[in-house]
Design a protein around this motif. Structure first.
Motif, short mmCIF file in Angstrom:
data_model
loop_
_atom_site.label_atom_id
_atom_site.label_comp_id
_atom_site.label_asym_id
_atom_site.label_seq_id
_atom_site.Cartn_x
_atom_site.Cartn_y
_atom_site.Cartn_z
N ALA A 1 -8.87 -43.74 -3.99
CA ALA A 1 -7.67 -44.58 -4.06
C ALA A 1 -6.72 -44.30 -2.90
CB ALA A 1 -6.95 -44.34 -5.40
N LEU A 2 -6.58 -43.02 -2.53
CA LEU A 2 -5.73 -42.69 -1.38
C LEU A 2 -6.26 -43.30 -0.10
CD1 LEU A 2 -4.70 -38.94 -1.88
CD2 LEU A 2 -3.22 -40.95 -1.90
N SER A 3 -7.57 -43.23 0.09
CA SER A 3 -8.15 -43.80 1.30
C SER A 3 -7.97 -45.32 1.35
CB SER A 3 -9.64 -43.45 1.39
OG SER A 3 -10.37 -44.08 0.34
N ALA A 4 -7.85 -45.95 0.18
CA ALA A 4 -7.63 -47.39 0.11
C ALA A 4 -6.13 -47.73 0.04
CB ALA A 4 -8.34 -47.97 -1.11
N LEU A 5 -5.26 -46.71 0.21
CA LEU A 5 -3.80 -46.88 0.17
C LEU A 5 -3.30 -47.34 -1.19
CD1 LEU A 5 -3.18 -48.54 3.67
CD2 LEU A 5 -3.42 -46.13 3.10
N PHE B 1 -1.75 -45.93 -3.72
CA PHE B 1 -1.07 -44.67 -4.04
C PHE B 1 -0.70 -44.57 -5.52
CE2 PHE B 1 0.25 -45.60 0.46
CZ PHE B 1 -0.66 -44.72 1.03
N GLY B 2 -0.30 -45.68 -6.13
CA GLY B 2 0.04 -45.64 -7.56
C GLY B 2 -1.16 -45.25 -8.40
N LYS B 3 -2.32 -45.81 -8.09
CA LYS B 3 -3.53 -45.46 -8.82
C LYS B 3 -3.88 -43.99 -8.58
CE LYS B 3 -7.02 -48.32 -8.90
NZ LYS B 3 -8.24 -49.09 -8.52
N ALA B 4 -3.72 -43.51 -7.35
CA ALA B 4 -4.01 -42.10 -7.05
C ALA B 4 -3.12 -41.18 -7.88
CB ALA B 4 -3.82 -41.84 -5.56
N VAL B 5 -1.85 -41.54 -8.03
CA VAL B 5 -0.93 -40.72 -8.83
C VAL B 5 -1.43 -40.65 -10.27
CG1 VAL B 5 1.38 -40.63 -9.83
CG2 VAL B 5 1.09 -41.15 -7.41
N ARG B 6 -1.80 -41.79 -10.85
CA ARG B 6 -2.27 -41.80 -12.24
C ARG B 6 -3.52 -40.93 -12.40
NH1 ARG B 6 -1.09 -47.27 -11.56
NH2 ARG B 6 -3.30 -47.81 -11.35
N LEU B 7 -4.41 -40.97 -11.44
CA LEU B 7 -5.65 -40.19 -11.56
C LEU B 7 -5.38 -38.70 -11.38
CD1 LEU B 7 -7.89 -42.69 -9.62
CD2 LEU B 7 -8.21 -42.00 -12.00
N TYR B 8 -4.53 -38.34 -10.44
CA TYR B 8 -4.20 -36.91 -10.29
C TYR B 8 -3.47 -36.37 -11.52
CZ TYR B 8 -5.63 -36.55 -5.39
OH TYR B 8 -6.37 -36.50 -4.23
N GLU B 9 -2.60 -37.19 -12.09
CA GLU B 9 -1.91 -36.76 -13.31
C GLU B 9 -2.89 -36.63 -14.47
OE1 GLU B 9 1.27 -35.83 -13.66
OE2 GLU B 9 1.47 -36.05 -11.50
N LEU B 10 -3.88 -37.53 -14.51
CA LEU B 10 -4.93 -37.40 -15.54
C LEU B 10 -5.69 -36.09 -15.37
CD1 LEU B 10 -6.71 -38.64 -17.81
CD2 LEU B 10 -8.10 -39.67 -16.00
N ALA B 11 -6.02 -35.75 -14.13
CA ALA B 11 -6.71 -34.48 -13.89
C ALA B 11 -5.84 -33.29 -14.26
CB ALA B 11 -7.12 -34.40 -12.41
N LEU B 12 -4.55 -33.36 -13.92
CA LEU B 12 -3.64 -32.26 -14.25
C LEU B 12 -3.54 -32.04 -15.76
CD1 LEU B 12 -0.62 -32.66 -11.79
CD2 LEU B 12 -1.93 -30.57 -12.21
N ALA B 13 -3.59 -33.12 -16.51
CA ALA B 13 -3.48 -33.01 -17.97
C ALA B 13 -4.70 -32.33 -18.58
CB ALA B 13 -3.31 -34.40 -18.59
N HIS B 14 -5.79 -32.18 -17.81
CA HIS B 14 -7.01 -31.58 -18.35
C HIS B 14 -7.37 -30.27 -17.66
CE1 HIS B 14 -7.34 -35.71 -19.84
NE2 HIS B 14 -8.14 -35.24 -20.76
N PHE C 1 4.03 -40.93 -1.00
CA PHE C 1 3.48 -42.12 -0.35
C PHE C 1 3.77 -43.37 -1.18
CE2 PHE C 1 0.18 -39.28 1.79
CZ PHE C 1 0.89 -39.26 2.98
N ALA C 2 3.82 -43.22 -2.50
CA ALA C 2 4.07 -44.36 -3.38
C ALA C 2 5.55 -44.72 -3.47
CB ALA C 2 3.53 -44.06 -4.78
N GLY C 3 6.40 -44.01 -2.72
CA GLY C 3 7.82 -44.31 -2.74
C GLY C 3 8.57 -43.67 -3.89
N ARG C 4 8.06 -42.57 -4.42
CA ARG C 4 8.72 -41.86 -5.52
C ARG C 4 8.95 -40.41 -5.13
NH1 ARG C 4 4.44 -43.21 -10.11
NH2 ARG C 4 5.93 -42.17 -11.48
N PRO C 5 9.78 -40.19 -4.09
CA PRO C 5 9.94 -38.82 -3.56
C PRO C 5 10.59 -37.84 -4.53
CG PRO C 5 11.54 -40.31 -2.57
CD PRO C 5 10.59 -41.16 -3.35
N ARG C 6 11.42 -38.35 -5.43
CA ARG C 6 12.08 -37.43 -6.37
C ARG C 6 11.05 -36.73 -7.26
NH1 ARG C 6 15.58 -40.52 -7.58
NH2 ARG C 6 17.46 -39.61 -6.65
N LEU C 7 10.12 -37.50 -7.82
CA LEU C 7 9.06 -36.90 -8.63
C LEU C 7 8.12 -36.09 -7.75
CD1 LEU C 7 8.20 -39.85 -11.05
CD2 LEU C 7 9.46 -37.76 -11.56
N GLY C 8 7.92 -36.53 -6.50
CA GLY C 8 7.10 -35.76 -5.58
C GLY C 8 7.69 -34.39 -5.32
N ALA C 9 9.01 -34.31 -5.18
CA ALA C 9 9.66 -33.02 -4.95
C ALA C 9 9.44 -32.07 -6.13
CB ALA C 9 11.15 -33.23 -4.72
#
Length: 465
Positions: A279-283, A285-298, A320-328
């Protein structure tokens, strides 16, 4: 001969207008009717067409040069063989009239028509389902739609029931091959079950970026089907679907979701990370966030290394998805789990994310804390920033760029970290606080000259240009 050629050209033009203008529009919702292009029998789904302006890539050459768009009405006026239909949910009166006609045809009480209309919400398919239930059960009242849907499903064969359940749990189009692998049945049985499922009119064949397949036409049907399944049956079906989808990397996201429902932690991590990188390679970013959060939950709480890595990846995707506050926040969490050298870099990235989010004071406080560990202090007063900048530039003018070279193995590690930190913070503040960045830039150049490393001096000189 010329007349026949011209006639053929007109046919091709009508086909082009009918097909190219509407391709990739996808399928309509329940109650939507398909228009038909004659005489070529090309199906056009008008359900999702915006009746405003839509782009036609193959308009005339002049319109293409002008980048023009055309209205649906204009397209249809140029394609006389297209039957125009206005689509959408039926009104309550129309739904009641339809239900009354079908009830009369089935010999059922017509006084139930209004109740059916209210329960069907203007969807002809639901009207048909409720009328069928009433006619088969001789009911004198209208049941909830979910009950009628479940009753219709009970009439399916065992394979039909399994196919319908698998498609409902998938929540996305499934191909015949995936269904055959997931349910461990051969192609003939799959086709027979699909024919049975399609006969219910609950499903449709759709296309998609992964080849498409068969899917449910309405979320209400999916909910009714899934509610009939026992928890253990759901888990087993999710595992079967995950195993079938795991055979190709193209289905990594769907596989990760099904592994999660099946409770397989290791497989979730593997496929969620793979899908997130794609998803990151395809830009996306929102989908990449959801997948990384899914991995973190497990991830196990004891596995600090993997959790730190995934937190960092999620933070990058969030920025990259425009959500720097949560990124921080994610960068800070990763820093708490990482080793000292890596933690400092993650804290710096958290600070820059806070600055990007408009949290100026919070970002500066984090930067001040990082510089304090290297015996460097930030100047808070704007007046003293101007004074410091003037004095440091005057000192740089007097000193010049003379430097005593030092071998790499003789560089002082603390001084190297100091120069690197000043470079990072200068670049971070350059677009957000130019005055402070200019003052840090002069400190960076002076520290690079004192260090004696040609690479870091070159970097400082480029930054000061």
């Amino acid at each position: 001969l010329l007349g026949r050629v011209a006639h053929f050209a007109r046919i091709v033009d009508h086909q082009r207008l009918g097909m190219d203008a509407f391709e990739d529009m996808g399928g309509g919702d329940i109650g939507h009717v398909e228009g038909r292009v004659l005489p070529h029998q090309h199906h056009i789904d008008l359900g999702k067409i915006d009746h405003g302006r839509i782009a036609n890539r193959d308009e005339t050459a002049q319109e293409a040069r002008d980048g023009g768009a055309t209205t649906l009405e204009g397209l249809l006026s140029r394609a006389p063989h297209v039957l125009r239909l206005r689509l959408g949910a039926l009104s309550e009166s129309d739904t009641s009239a339809l239900a009354e006609a079908w009830l009369r045809e089935q010999g059922a009480p017509v006084e139930l028509a209004m109740a059916i209309a209210r329960e069907a919400s203007g969807q002809p398919l639901f009207v048909a389902t409720l009328v069928h239930f009433v006619s088969q059960s001789a009911a004198r009242s209208i049941p909830p739609l979910d009950e009628a849907l479940r009753a219709s499903m009970s009439a399916l064969s065992r394979d039909g029931h399994r196919v319908v359940s698998a498609i409902a749990l998938a929540g996305a189009p499934l191909s015949r091959d995936v269904l055959a692998r997931a349910l461990s049945i051969d192609g003939g049985q799959v086709q027979a079950a699909l024919d049975e499922a399609l006969a219910t009119r609950w499903f449709r064949m759709s296309s998609g970026e992964l080849g498409g397949g068969i899917e449910l036409v309405h979320e209400r049907i999916r909910e009714a089907v899934v509610s009939r399944l026992e928890m253990q049956e759901k888990r087993e079906l999710h595992r079967s679907l995950a195993e079938a989808l795991s055979r190709t990397s193209a289905h990594a996201e769907a596989a990760a979701l099904h592994w999660a429902e099946a409770g397989a932690r290791d497989e979730v991590l593997t496929f969620a990370r793979s899908a997130a990188r794609h998803a990151l390679s395809a830009l996306a970013f929102g989908k990449a966030v959801r997948l990384y959060e899914l991995a973190l939950a497990h991830v196990d709480d004891e596995d600090a290394r993997v959790r730190a890595e995934l937190s960092e990846c999620s933070a990058e995707a969030l920025v990259f998805a425009g959500r720097p506050r949560l990124g921080a926040v994610r960068f800070h969490e990763a820093a708490l789990l990482a080793e000292d050298s890596r933690a400092r870099e993650l804290r710096y990235r958290a600070a820059t994310a806070w600055l990007s989010a408009g949290e100026h004071e919070r970002g500066l406080s984090e930067l001040e804390s990082l510089l304090g560990e290297l015996s460097v202090s930030l100047i808070r007063s704007r007046r003293w920033l101007w004074v410091s900048l003037f004095l440091r530039r005057l000192l740089a003018f007097v000193r010049g760029h003379r430097m005593a070279l030092v071998a790499q193995n003789q560089l002082v590690p603390d001084e190297v970290r100091k120069v690197d930190a000043l470079w990072s913070m200068t670049t971070a503040l350059s677009s957000r606080d130019p005055l402070r960045a200019a003052e840090l830039e002069e400190r960076h150049l002076s520290a690079a000259l004192d260090l004696g490393d040609p690479y870091r001096l070159s970097r400082a000189l480029v930054l000061s240009v």
